[in-house]
Design a protein around this motif. Structure first.
Motif, PDB file in Angstrom:
ATOM      1  N   GLY A  10       0.944  -0.609   3.881  1.00 40.15           N
ATOM      2  CA  GLY A  10      -0.138  -1.091   4.746  1.00 40.15           C
ATOM      3  C   GLY A  10      -1.529  -0.799   4.225  1.00 40.15           C
ATOM      4  N   GLY A  12      -3.195   1.951   3.336  1.00 43.26           N
ATOM      5  CA  GLY A  12      -3.314   2.703   2.091  1.00 43.26           C
ATOM      6  C   GLY A  12      -4.471   3.680   2.041  1.00 43.26           C
ATOM      7  N   SER A  13      -4.864   4.221   3.202  1.00 40.09           N
ATOM      8  CA  SER A  13      -5.960   5.196   3.147  1.00 40.09           C
ATOM      9  C   SER A  13      -5.504   6.470   2.429  1.00 40.09           C
ATOM     10  N   ASN A  14      -4.236   6.826   2.564  1.00 39.22           N
ATOM     11  CA  ASN A  14      -3.726   7.984   1.816  1.00 39.22           C
ATOM     12  C   ASN A  14      -3.686   7.678   0.321  1.00 39.22           C
ATOM     13  N   ALA A  15      -3.261   6.467  -0.007  1.00 33.60           N
ATOM     14  CA  ALA A  15      -3.245   6.066  -1.421  1.00 33.60           C
ATOM     15  C   ALA A  15      -4.657   6.201  -1.990  1.00 33.60           C
ATOM     16  N   GLY A  82       2.896   5.869   3.632  1.00 34.74           N
ATOM     17  CA  GLY A  82       2.975   4.815   4.636  1.00 34.74           C
ATOM     18  C   GLY A  82       3.879   3.687   4.157  1.00 34.74           C
ATOM     19  N   ASN A  98       7.217  12.236   0.700  1.00 33.46           N
ATOM     20  CA  ASN A  98       6.663  11.425   1.783  1.00 33.46           C
ATOM     21  C   ASN A  98       5.733  12.295   2.619  1.00 33.46           C
ATOM     22  N   HIS A 100       4.448  12.665   6.639  1.00 35.48           N
ATOM     23  CA  HIS A 100       4.708  12.219   8.017  1.00 35.48           C
ATOM     24  C   HIS A 100       3.615  12.804   8.912  1.00 35.48           C
ATOM     25  N   PRO A 101       3.079  11.984   9.842  1.00 35.78           N
ATOM     26  CA  PRO A 101       1.923  12.456  10.613  1.00 35.78           C
ATOM     27  C   PRO A 101       2.264  13.270  11.855  1.00 35.78           C
TER      28      PRO A 101
HETATM   29  C1  GRF Z   1       0.114   7.914   7.475  1.00 35.24           C
HETATM   30  O1  GRF Z   1      -0.231   8.368   8.735  1.00 35.24           O
HETATM   31  C2  GRF Z   1       1.330   8.635   6.962  1.00 35.24           C
HETATM   32  O2  GRF Z   1       1.513   9.893   7.512  1.00 35.24           O
HETATM   33  C3  GRF Z   1       2.458   7.752   7.375  1.00 35.24           C
HETATM   34  O3  GRF Z   1       1.951   6.448   7.317  1.00 35.24           O
HETATM   35  C4  GRF Z   1       0.547   6.463   7.511  1.00 35.24           C
HETATM   36  C5  GRF Z   1      -0.061   5.642   6.418  1.00 35.24           C
HETATM   37  O4  GRF Z   1      -1.439   5.471   6.619  1.00 35.24           O
HETATM   38  N1  GRF Z   1       3.630   7.966   6.568  1.00 35.24           N
HETATM   39  P1  GRF Z   1      -2.345   4.849   5.482  1.00 35.24           P
HETATM   40  O5  GRF Z   1      -1.769   3.477   5.149  1.00 35.24           O
HETATM   41  O6  GRF Z   1      -2.309   5.764   4.321  1.00 35.24           O
HETATM   42  O7  GRF Z   1      -3.708   4.732   6.091  1.00 35.24           O
END
Ligand code: GRF
Length: 183
Positions: A10, A12-15, A82, A98, A100-101
């Motif tokens: 989706g 990808g803010s974590n990416a 995500g 992975n 998880h939030p």
């Molecule tokens: C994050 O909250 C992560 O913990 C979960 O999916 C979400 C992905 O968010 N696995 P984003 O796409 O990185 O914004």
């Protein structure tokens, strides 16, 4: 030089936080960003940062061609950020992590993703939540836990506020934990 591959479905803010963290570092490189969705915003982020990217459709994750691709690029770590489909892990020789939030095992398992996790935290009136970074095994959210971080939840926090508080610590800690796993 260690190589990681990021899989995301989706936004990808974590990416993005991982990309930015490793950009100035020489020892770790993001060799690919892969999505199962053609319209995932994470692909725009990959383009913006000049990172090789591609789409592998859901059913293709079970194909030899896909396993061969991963064998060829040999990532030292596969990072899920995500990523919403289940990986047939037995076909991959790489370690997979992975994020998880929530504080697993709370609010985890099949169907628990995105805002559903935070809605569940709110429903149960939890006064803490947080993040869990874990290895991926054959069951959703059950792999060995590597790292957890708690945050305080106030009674007045809405689901949106909870999700924002959690995102902040995801972005802060996921890149650092990845780095420590590769060192
Ligand atoms: C994050 O909250 C992560 O913990 C979960 O999916 C979400 C992905 O968010 N696995 P984003 O796409 O990185 O914004």
């Amino acid at each position: 030089m260690k190589k990681i591959v990021i899989l995301a479905s989706g936004n990808g803010s974590n990416a993005e936080s991982i990309i930015r963290y490793f950009k100035p570092k020489k020892k770790i490189k993001i060799s690919y960003i892969i999505s199962n969705k053609t319209d995932a915003y994470v692909l725009d982020r990959a383009k913006k940062h000049n990172i090789p990217h591609l789409v592998i459709k859901n059913n293709r994750f079970n194909e030899n061609k896909t396993f061969d691709f991963f064998k060829e690029i040999k990532p030292d770590l596969i990072v899920l950020a995500g990523f919403l489909i289940k990986i047939p892990i037995n076909n991959f020789s790489n370690k997979i992590v992975n994020i998880h939030p929530s504080l697993l095992p709370l609010h985890g398992g099949k169907g628990m993703y995105g805002m559903k996790v935070h809605e569940s935290v709110k429903k149960y009136n939890d006064c803490v939540s947080g993040i869990t970074i874990h290895y991926v095994n054959e069951n959703y959210d059950e792999g060995e836990i590597i790292f957890q971080k708690k945050i305080k939840i106030n009674k007045s926090d809405t689901v949106k506020i909870i999700s924002e508080k959690v995102k902040i610590i995801e972005h802060k800690f996921y890149p650092k934990v990845i780095e420590s796993l590769l060192n």
